[in-house]
Design a protein around this motif. Sequence first.
Motif, PDB file in Angstrom:
ATOM      1  N   UNK A 368     -77.013  66.489  30.288  1.00 26.87           N
ATOM      2  CA  UNK A 368     -76.472  64.979  30.192  1.00 26.87           C
ATOM      3  C   UNK A 368     -75.941  64.071  30.843  1.00 26.87           C
ATOM      4  N   UNK A 369     -76.265  63.416  31.569  1.00 23.34           N
ATOM      5  CA  UNK A 369     -76.095  63.056  32.446  1.00 23.34           C
ATOM      6  C   UNK A 369     -75.488  61.309  32.200  1.00 23.34           C
ATOM      7  N   UNK A 370     -76.205  61.298  31.306  1.00 25.91           N
ATOM      8  CA  UNK A 370     -75.653  59.386  31.216  1.00 25.91           C
ATOM      9  C   UNK A 370     -75.948  59.252  29.296  1.00 25.91           C
ATOM     10  N   UNK A 371     -74.451  58.619  28.867  1.00 21.75           N
ATOM     11  CA  UNK A 371     -74.301  58.811  27.995  1.00 21.75           C
ATOM     12  C   UNK A 371     -74.010  57.604  26.990  1.00 21.75           C
ATOM     13  N   UNK A 372     -74.238  56.120  26.682  1.00 21.85           N
ATOM     14  CA  UNK A 372     -74.265  55.221  26.181  1.00 21.85           C
ATOM     15  C   UNK A 372     -73.739  54.671  24.677  1.00 21.85           C
ATOM     16  N   UNK A 373     -72.394  54.477  24.093  1.00 15.78           N
ATOM     17  CA  UNK A 373     -72.370  54.327  22.523  1.00 15.78           C
ATOM     18  C   UNK A 373     -71.588  53.270  21.981  1.00 15.78           C
ATOM     19  N   UNK A 374     -72.053  52.359  21.164  1.00 13.98           N
ATOM     20  CA  UNK A 374     -72.431  50.732  21.404  1.00 13.98           C
ATOM     21  C   UNK A 374     -72.066  50.532  19.509  1.00 13.98           C
ATOM     22  N   UNK A 375     -71.012  50.322  19.247  1.00 11.18           N
ATOM     23  CA  UNK A 375     -71.146  49.578  18.239  1.00 11.18           C
ATOM     24  C   UNK A 375     -71.390  51.022  17.305  1.00 11.18           C
ATOM     25  N   UNK A 376     -70.226  51.961  18.043  1.00 11.08           N
ATOM     26  CA  UNK A 376     -70.213  53.230  16.803  1.00 11.08           C
ATOM     27  C   UNK A 376     -69.520  53.990  16.421  1.00 11.08           C
ATOM     28  N   UNK A 377     -68.879  53.266  15.140  1.00  9.93           N
ATOM     29  CA  UNK A 377     -66.955  52.685  14.344  1.00  9.93           C
ATOM     30  C   UNK A 377     -67.054  54.764  14.623  1.00  9.93           C
ATOM     31  N   UNK A 378     -68.205  55.249  13.496  1.00  9.91           N
ATOM     32  CA  UNK A 378     -67.533  56.771  12.561  1.00  9.91           C
ATOM     33  C   UNK A 378     -67.146  57.292  13.811  1.00  9.91           C
ATOM     34  N   UNK A 379     -67.530  57.127  15.593  1.00  6.60           N
ATOM     35  CA  UNK A 379     -67.747  58.695  16.443  1.00  6.60           C
ATOM     36  C   UNK A 379     -66.251  58.262  17.100  1.00  6.60           C
ATOM     37  N   UNK A 380     -65.956  59.469  16.506  1.00  5.78           N
ATOM     38  CA  UNK A 380     -64.266  59.513  17.171  1.00  5.78           C
ATOM     39  C   UNK A 380     -63.968  60.905  18.882  1.00  5.78           C
ATOM     40  N   UNK A 381     -62.619  60.875  18.919  1.00  3.80           N
ATOM     41  CA  UNK A 381     -62.364  61.478  20.505  1.00  3.80           C
ATOM     42  C   UNK A 381     -62.585  62.665  20.568  1.00  3.80           C
ATOM     43  N   UNK A 382     -63.051  63.586  18.863  1.00  7.29           N
ATOM     44  CA  UNK A 382     -63.697  64.811  19.074  1.00  7.29           C
ATOM     45  C   UNK A 382     -64.891  64.912  19.448  1.00  7.29           C
ATOM     46  N   UNK A 383     -65.743  64.304  19.104  1.00  5.27           N
ATOM     47  CA  UNK A 383     -67.339  63.898  19.860  1.00  5.27           C
ATOM     48  C   UNK A 383     -66.617  63.965  21.217  1.00  5.27           C
ATOM     49  N   UNK A 384     -66.063  63.086  21.865  1.00  2.00           N
ATOM     50  CA  UNK A 384     -66.130  63.154  23.606  1.00  2.00           C
ATOM     51  C   UNK A 384     -65.322  64.423  24.262  1.00  2.00           C
ATOM     52  N   UNK A 385     -64.235  64.926  23.444  1.00  2.00           N
ATOM     53  CA  UNK A 385     -63.601  66.149  24.333  1.00  2.00           C
ATOM     54  C   UNK A 385     -65.004  67.264  23.955  1.00  2.00           C
ATOM     55  N   UNK A 386     -65.903  67.591  23.173  1.00  2.00           N
ATOM     56  CA  UNK A 386     -67.042  68.099  23.248  1.00  2.00           C
ATOM     57  C   UNK A 386     -68.182  67.797  24.054  1.00  2.00           C
ATOM     58  N   UNK A 387     -68.273  66.277  24.643  1.00  2.00           N
ATOM     59  CA  UNK A 387     -68.878  66.200  25.624  1.00  2.00           C
ATOM     60  C   UNK A 387     -68.406  66.784  26.933  1.00  2.00           C
ATOM     61  N   UNK A 388     -67.309  66.604  27.626  1.00  2.00           N
ATOM     62  CA  UNK A 388     -66.169  66.924  28.464  1.00  2.00           C
ATOM     63  C   UNK A 388     -66.563  68.325  28.157  1.00  2.00           C
TER      64      UNK A 388
END
Length: 604
Positions: A368-388
């Motif tokens: 994955x090189x590009x990620x866009x999350x728009x108006x995603x109210x149910x996505x929290x910090x743990x998601x980005x931690x896993x992406x990192x």
Amino acid sequence: MRGHDRINTCLPDELLVEIFRRLDSKPSRDACSLVCKRWLNLERLSRSTLRIGASGSPDHFVKLITRCFVNVRTVHVDERLSLPAQLGRRFGSESFRPSPKLRYVKEKAGSEDSEFETSYISDAGLTVLGEGFSKLEKLSLIWCNNVSSMGLVSIAQKCRSLKSLDLQGCYVGDPGLAAVGECCRQLEDLNLRFCEGLSDKGMVELALGCGKSLKSLGVAACAKITDISLEAVGSHCKSLETLSLDSEYISNKGLLAVAKGCPLLKVLKLHSVNVTDEALAAVGTGCSLLELLALYSLQRFTDKGLQAIGNGCKKLKNLTLSDCYFLSDKGLEAIATGCKELTHLEVNGCHNIGTMGLESIGKSCQQLTELALLFCQKIGNNALLEVGRGCKLLQALHLVDCSGIGDEGICGIARGCRKLKKLHIRRCYEIGNKGIVAIGEYCKSLMDLSLRFCDRVGDEALVAIGQGCSLQHLNVSGCHQIGDAGIIAIARGCPQLSYLDVSVLQNLGDMAMAELGEGCPLLKEILLSHCRQITDVGISHLVKNCTLLESCHMVYCPGITAAGVATMVSGCANMKKVLVEKWKVSQRTKRRAGPVISYLCMDL
């Protein structure tokens, strides 16, 4: 020897033409055409692309250019663009430079009192175009209102080598499209967006004629094109690779035909309220080479359809899910499990997709090189931690109105995605200094940063960015905690900065403008609107060294007067646009740089 023309004496015409073709800079080519008549004629022979706008008489321009440029292979006619009359005499340029125009006044044909010639290319102009450029390979006719089937038939009959045809917004009919199918057997790319005059009859005849060569097809807002057309495409267009559909008249039946008949399909963009999981399942089964899938507002589409895509389309690299309300984490998990080569993901307004779905992407999609999350109210910090942790190659992250993401998630991205080059965040109110400081500390390759209306981001964040990154683009509009200290740090640490938006920063003043003038000589565009502390003094410091400035917005800045506007215009020779209140422009400034000035409110 001085005065001896060695080039014209020694070099043959063919070699000079090849040299002109290899010149990348248009000004350089224009300069060459002014050397002598021989070079002018040879440089014209090297031109392969022409662009024509509206205004004046496009038909007349077509007659002139067909005489001067005989080796043209590509022509773009766009009637959203205007063509200054004085450019009609400049045949040494590859494109007649247009300027935007929202609407044109169309005079009635034959009116004796008309002051202006019609500003639309007609069927007669297309006939001349076809006769003059018989070797034409690419033709774009964008919103050409006067073009009908008659002109299209003429083009088809005379330009049989045509490979690409764009008819966006043209009211052509079925006879014209049928002629294209009959005569242009090499056609590969066809765009029919907003062609309201077409029906299934024309599409079927087109598919019968040039279906074997067609690789790309776009259809949008064509009410008379239905599943019958797609069935013809599925039957005859076996080489189709790209399909873009935006229609409420297309249902499962048409898409099923395409999925079964076009196994080479690589790009599918779909916007239709009538498509269900059955059609997506067929795509997953029949289009194993699919690389890009964009699904917009599919109201009858669920996880079952996305699971079929994950199971069958193993080569999928780019996925966009927009306003697909019935998708959940299960669908995204299926994509993560099946599509390991995914590089681009956009989730927009899919309110049932949450943290678990994106966590699965972080665990499985390491490319994955590009990620866009728009108006995603149910996505929290743990998601980005896993992406990192899993997506070390991530280069671009876009976050808009994601209330569940804060500093913890951004810190996870910063620590894990060291190759990040672009970070755009808008209205994510839980993100503050801590997360952006981490970006400045770990992401040394960051070049593009946008933090719009992030209330918790202040000077501390920009100090860290200035010390750790060399930005080229920065947008901090609406971040009211940012003042002089933060922008000064950027000015001192980012000498490559070319774009800056500091709109609505109430605490920003002249000191920051002076530092920008000293530290960012490459600045080309700056937006200062609603900055109440900036005055004429700051403007004078800014333009002193930022001589490359091309655009400046400074409305609702009470400290900037007519003198400041004059300073901006006179101090920047490359200036193309200054947006300002009309009452701040003096008569002298208006005379000196009238075309450059844009006003916030126009007189009605």
